[in-house]
Design an enzyme around this catalytic site. Structure first.
Site, PDB file in Angstrom:
ATOM      1  CD  GLU A  54      -1.234  -2.254   2.241  1.00 34.59           C
ATOM      2  OE1 GLU A  54      -1.955  -2.754   3.123  1.00 34.59           O
ATOM      3  OE2 GLU A  54      -0.039  -2.597   2.064  1.00 34.59           O
ATOM      4  CG  LEU A 206      19.710 -29.914  -2.181  1.00 35.00           C
ATOM      5  CD1 LEU A 206      19.272 -30.150  -0.736  1.00 35.00           C
ATOM      6  CD2 LEU A 206      18.744 -30.573  -3.146  1.00 35.00           C
ATOM      7  NE  ARG A 209      21.571 -26.767 -11.274  1.00 35.10           N
ATOM      8  CZ  ARG A 209      21.236 -27.540 -10.240  1.00 35.10           C
ATOM      9  NH1 ARG A 209      21.602 -27.192  -9.011  1.00 35.10           N
ATOM     10  NH2 ARG A 209      20.531 -28.641 -10.422  1.00 35.10           N
ATOM     11  N   GLY A 306       7.576 -41.107   1.790  1.00 28.64           N
ATOM     12  CA  GLY A 306       6.651 -41.988   2.488  1.00 28.64           C
ATOM     13  C   GLY A 306       6.309 -41.493   3.872  1.00 28.64           C
TER      14      GLY A 306
END
Length: 373
Positions: A54, A206, A209, A306
């Site tokens: 805002e 990790l 890229r 899992g």
């Protein structure tokens, strides 16, 4: 006025999307100022601790804001945090009307900004494109309600649901279009999680890229490593990346190995274990939430998938299906989990399918996620 409100709120949503992945633990918020059917100001929240949407939109509009309408995707704040209340800036601008996409989900402040503005004589309309405004900020909404991050399970799989072609063999499953999509997703999340088996087998970085170096960001790296098996020579600890690496271990993990990993720049966090010996995932999510991580991307491997799936500790599912069958030697998407019956499965909703080159991206949400998110 209703159709115009929708059209201008869509512009505010476009502004808000510019801040995705950059505002945690704050939401992504966009705003536009309209005067006599002309957009005279635009703004979005760029980073926590900086001016809100805002304020940026009003600064862009300047004196032209007086008597106009502000469209904002989230209810303006009426409290002092790291920045002053946006409601005060709205009053000072001379606006006559405010249109809000969604209420602030914080139970301590919900309605405060809208009610304050109404009490000051401004016309206020709320709930315009509310579903889309909420969808933009599911992680913020969940974190505000529970203190936990929004959890996305992501995997690249063959048509028969395998994430590798051979046991303990890391190899790309999906194509280049899917790879780009994954890195765009990494660029928007706060943290990415893998198990130590995946860290040892794939030795991943990790990182994010993308070609646009200036606008890419590496997420925090989270490694589930109960007994601290991660090597200090792992790429995760030996690369040029400003992002933190968290190694999550059990409370009895060896002190000397913890010290060695810490010397390599890792932050070692000890958490209790469940009866099956695995890290308590609920304790993990609480820890990450306290560290202001609002989105967590779970990239595997099979035992990690899992665990999150079987405990219903995910909110969203991203599966990149490649156009081939891996066969009997492939590693399944999940392990350590067996569905007792069809009625016991997490219910998935808002399912979508997208073509990415020769791959197919399947996305779905866990229905119970919308109780709080």
């Amino acid at each position: 006025m209703g159709d115009e409100d929708t059209r201008y709120m869509e512009l505010a949503l476009e502004e808000a999307s510019k801040g995705l992945g950059r505002t945690s633990p704050n939401p992504a918020v966009g705003a536009v100022v309209v005067q006599n059917c002309e957009v005279v100001g635009r703004g979005y929240h760029k980073k926590a601790g900086t001016a809100h949407a805002e304020v940026n939109a009003l600064a862009d509009a300047g004196e032209r804001a007086a008597g106009g309408t502000l469209y904002v995707t989230l209810e303006p704040c009426n409290h002092t945090g790291r920045t002053p209340p946006c409601t005060r800036a709205i009053l000072a601008s001379g606006l006559s009307r405010v249109v809000i996409g969604m209420a602030d989900p914080n139970p301590l402040v919900t309605g405060g900004g809208a009610d304050f503005l109404k009490a000051q004589g401004l016309e206020v309309r709320s709930g315009v494109l509310e579903d889309r405004c909420r969808a933009l900020n599911y992680p913020f909404i969940k974190h505000s309600a529970t203190g936990w991050p929004w959890v996305i399970i992501k995997a690249a799989v063959s048509l028969d649901g395998k994430i590798t072609l051979r046991p303990r063999q890391g190899e790309a499953i999906s194509g280049p279009e899917s790879h780009r999509s994954v890195h765009e997703l990494r660029n928007r999340v706060d943290a990415i999680l893998i198990g130590v088996e995946t860290a040892i087998i794939d030795n991943p970085s990790l990182t994010t890229r993308l070609a646009d170096v200036e606008n890419r960001r590496d997420p925090v790296r989270v490694i589930l490593d109960t007994s601290l098996r991660l090597s200090e020579t792992s790429r995760l600890l030996n690369q040029d990346s400003p992002a933190e690496t968290l190694v999550i271990c059990g409370q009895e993990a060896p002190e000397d190995k913890a010290a060695l990993l810490a010397e390599r720049g890792a932050t070692v966090c000890r958490l209790p274990r469940q009866q099956d010996g695995r890290i308590d995932l609920r304790a993990l999510l609480a820890l990450l939430g306290k560290r202001n991580i609002t989105t967590l991307l779970v990239e595997g491997g099979a035992r990690v998938h899992g665990a999150f799936y079987s405990q219903h500790l995910f909110d969203e599912l991203w599966l990149y299906y490649a156009p081939f069958l891996a066969g009997d030697l492939g590693t399944p998407l999940v392990s350590g989990y067996a569905l007792p019956g069809r009625d016991d499965a997490p219910i998935l909703t808002k399912v979508s399918v997208q073509r990415l080159g020769n791959d197919i991206l399947y996305r779905a949400f866990r229905r119970q996620a919308f109780v709080t998110g």
